[in-house]
Write a protein that holds these residues in place. Structure first.
Motif, mmCIF file in Angstrom:
data_model
loop_
_atom_site.group_PDB
_atom_site.id
_atom_site.type_symbol
_atom_site.label_atom_id
_atom_site.label_comp_id
_atom_site.label_asym_id
_atom_site.label_seq_id
_atom_site.Cartn_x
_atom_site.Cartn_y
_atom_site.Cartn_z
ATOM 1 N N THR A 1 74.572 68.303 30.922
ATOM 2 C CA THR A 1 74.624 68.725 32.324
ATOM 3 C C THR A 1 73.406 69.560 32.688
ATOM 4 O O THR A 1 72.767 69.352 33.728
ATOM 5 N N TYR A 2 73.090 70.529 31.806
ATOM 6 C CA TYR A 2 71.892 71.336 32.018
ATOM 7 C C TYR A 2 70.646 70.447 32.070
ATOM 8 O O TYR A 2 69.763 70.632 32.909
ATOM 9 N N LEU A 3 70.586 69.495 31.162
ATOM 10 C CA LEU A 3 69.417 68.614 31.070
ATOM 11 C C LEU A 3 69.256 67.789 32.338
ATOM 12 O O LEU A 3 68.140 67.629 32.861
ATOM 13 N N ASP A 4 70.378 67.259 32.850
ATOM 14 C CA ASP A 4 70.328 66.473 34.092
ATOM 15 C C ASP A 4 69.814 67.310 35.264
ATOM 16 O O ASP A 4 69.039 66.832 36.098
ATOM 17 N N MET A 5 70.272 68.566 35.315
ATOM 18 C CA MET A 5 69.813 69.447 36.396
ATOM 19 C C MET A 5 68.321 69.744 36.275
ATOM 20 O O MET A 5 67.582 69.731 37.269
ATOM 21 N N LEU A 6 67.872 69.995 35.053
ATOM 22 C CA LEU A 6 66.474 70.337 34.844
ATOM 23 C C LEU A 6 65.550 69.133 35.012
ATOM 24 O O LEU A 6 64.339 69.295 35.168
ATOM 25 N N LYS A 7 66.117 67.936 34.972
ATOM 26 C CA LYS A 7 65.331 66.729 35.235
ATOM 27 C C LYS A 7 65.174 66.472 36.733
ATOM 28 O O LYS A 7 64.381 65.615 37.137
ATOM 29 N N THR A 8 65.944 67.196 37.527
ATOM 30 C CA THR A 8 65.850 67.071 38.982
ATOM 31 C C THR A 8 64.737 67.992 39.466
ATOM 32 O O THR A 8 64.921 69.199 39.635
ATOM 33 N N TYR A 9 63.534 67.426 39.649
ATOM 34 C CA TYR A 9 62.346 68.243 39.877
ATOM 35 C C TYR A 9 62.440 69.085 41.146
ATOM 36 O O TYR A 9 61.961 70.226 41.184
ATOM 37 N N SER A 10 63.056 68.537 42.188
ATOM 38 C CA SER A 10 63.175 69.308 43.427
ATOM 39 C C SER A 10 64.027 70.560 43.211
ATOM 40 O O SER A 10 63.746 71.620 43.783
ATOM 41 N N SER B 1 75.091 77.482 39.750
ATOM 42 C CA SER B 1 74.930 78.863 40.196
ATOM 43 C C SER B 1 74.253 79.707 39.130
ATOM 44 O O SER B 1 73.330 80.475 39.405
ATOM 45 N N GLY B 2 74.735 79.559 37.886
ATOM 46 C CA GLY B 2 74.166 80.321 36.787
ATOM 47 C C GLY B 2 72.725 79.959 36.517
ATOM 48 O O GLY B 2 71.874 80.823 36.297
ATOM 49 N N LEU B 3 72.446 78.659 36.522
ATOM 50 C CA LEU B 3 71.084 78.206 36.259
ATOM 51 C C LEU B 3 70.131 78.674 37.350
ATOM 52 O O LEU B 3 69.004 79.110 37.074
ATOM 53 N N THR B 4 70.575 78.605 38.601
ATOM 54 C CA THR B 4 69.743 79.058 39.721
ATOM 55 C C THR B 4 69.425 80.548 39.605
ATOM 56 O O THR B 4 68.263 80.967 39.673
ATOM 57 N N GLY B 5 70.474 81.336 39.424
ATOM 58 C CA GLY B 5 70.272 82.780 39.307
ATOM 59 C C GLY B 5 69.501 83.158 38.060
ATOM 60 O O GLY B 5 68.630 84.026 38.086
ATOM 61 N N LEU C 1 79.918 71.449 23.910
ATOM 62 C CA LEU C 1 78.516 71.853 23.940
ATOM 63 C C LEU C 1 77.578 70.691 24.257
ATOM 64 O O LEU C 1 76.581 70.860 24.967
ATOM 65 N N LYS C 2 77.927 69.507 23.757
ATOM 66 C CA LYS C 2 77.069 68.347 24.014
ATOM 67 C C LYS C 2 77.079 67.987 25.497
ATOM 68 O O LYS C 2 76.018 67.746 26.097
ATOM 69 N N ASN C 3 78.281 67.961 26.095
ATOM 70 C CA ASN C 3 78.381 67.652 27.525
ATOM 71 C C ASN C 3 77.708 68.717 28.384
ATOM 72 O O ASN C 3 77.053 68.416 29.389
#
Length: 401
Positions: free
Chosen positions: A202-211, A339-343, A196-198
């Motif tokens: 991963t989610y956090l890193d993606m959400l920090k990518t503003y583009s 994919s999941g986060l995008t959708g 869960l921590k990893n």
């Protein structure tokens, strides 16, 4: 693991499952007015079945990607198809709006699992230009659902009633489950540990990518235009213009074809400068939304409604195609999560924006639909400006380094 000899058929099946979300929402759009009287519910209550599907579909994708990256795609997809079919049969055999609500939530969760697993399928098996080619086809293939489904649904409603739409969904899911069981297989080669921590990092890193985040916002706003049309047009066509459910189905067919047209143009211009082509497309969209609002003072007919909706939806499909391919290819090592986060993010925006706008601007006439488009296109322009600024700052930082 999937057999090499089955890979061709499995790829076709993966594409066949992509439009399932569109089928689950659009096939009963021509039946919305009839459902209100058949189950003794208000128009807002029946429209809420669409909203619930979108919310659960989007929310499930936010977390299901991490599960699929750890435990695999194949079995989850197969089980979800069976559950989806059972939920469809239950909806067709009840007139209890609250039971329909529960089944639509189940629809959303199962379709979310199926679609995320199939998007990840392509990233698992392909790379380079071939992967880009497949990713650019996603929105085109997906748009076949909104094109075909309401067209079929209009005739089913006229001939057999609203329940027949859900029987068709059940039959389609059963057939695809059987084929998936025969030809499908696991594609995940290197499962990640379910930590869960990893996963959170991963989610956090993606959400920090503003583009990436702003790209997801553009996707959600683009599809919100189609969903607002889907939730309001049947009532405008059947109640305000006094036409039939079949006509409403043809209207949704034209709307879906517009979306697909935008997707094809997006694929053909894939090598053109990214921001320049999207700014041109958004400018055209703003112009035609303005023209739609001006025209309502002169004429309000089926032809004017469909003319402006076609152009606005084609522009939305173009924007969606470009940003969808960008977001899905952004994090290839975590394809399921991306994919999941995008959708998920997309459908959270779609459900929030569409239900909010419809509640403020009800399905009364073409003018209200035009104002709905105006709200969405102005927000899109703001987000697009932010995307451009973020990209410019990133380039300046790279040059300084």
């Amino acid at each position: 693991m999937i057999k090499e000899s089955n890979k061709g058929i499995a790829t076709l099946l993966a594409f066949a499952l992509m439009p399932l979300s569109g089928f689950a929402t659009d096939i009963y759009i021509p039946s919305l007015p009839s459902m209100t009287s058949a189950i003794n519910a208000s128009s807002l209550q029946v429209q809420f079945t669409l909203t619930l599907f979108l919310i659960s579909y989007g929310a499930s994708q936010l977390f299901i990607g991490s599960v699929l990256d750890s435990f695999g795609r194949y079995k989850a997809c197969l089980i979800s198809l069976v559950i989806f079919a059972a939920a469809s049969i239950i909806i067709a055999n009840t007139q209890n709006i609250y039971l329909i609500y529960v089944m639509r939530v189940i629809h959303g969760i199962t379709v979310g699992t199926i679609v995320v697993s199939k998007r990840a399928y392509f990233v698992d098996l392909f790379s380079g230009d071939k992967l880009k080619h497949y990713l650019s086809l996603f929105s085109i293939i997906w748009s076949s659902g909104p094109i075909i489904a309401p067209f079929i649904g209009g005739y089913l409603q006229t001939s057999f009633g609203w329940e027949s739409n859900f029987y068709l969904l059940a039959g389609l899911a059963i057939v695809l489950a059987i084929l998936e069981g025969i030809f499908g297989g696991e594609t995940l080669k290197n499962p990640s540990s379910f930590n869960l921590k990893n996963i959170f990092n991963t989610y956090l890193d993606m959400l920090k990518t503003y583009s990436f985040v702003l790209g997801m916002a553009m996707i959600g706003l683009a599809y919100s235009m189609v969903m607002v049309y889907n939730m309001t047009a049947p009532f405008i066509i059947e109640h305000h213009l006094h036409l039939t459910p079949v006509t409403a189905g043809y209207g949704a067919l034209i709307s879906g074809f517009a979306w697909m047209t935008g997707g094809f143009i997006g694929k053909s211009t894939i090598k053109f400068p990214f921001f320049k082509k999207l700014m041109i497309c958004l400018s055209l969209q703003i112009c035609f939304v303005g023209a739609m609002l001006l025209s309502t003072a002169i004429v309000s007919s089926l032809y004017s409604l469909l003319f402006f909706a076609f152009i606005i939806h084609a522009c939305a499909g173009y924007i969606f195609n470009n940003y969808f391919a960008f977001c899905l290819g952004r994090f290839p090592k975590n394809a399921g999560i991306a994919s999941g986060l995008t959708g998920g993010f997309m459908y959270v925006i779609v459900s929030t924006m569409s239900s909010g706008i419809v509640s403020v601007l009800p399905a009364e006439n073409q003018a209200n639909l035009g104002y709905s488009y105006l709200i969405l296109v102005l927000i899109s322009a703001l987000v697009m400006t932010l995307v451009f600024k973020v990209n410019k700052n990133q380039k300046n930082n790279l040059q300084a380094a």
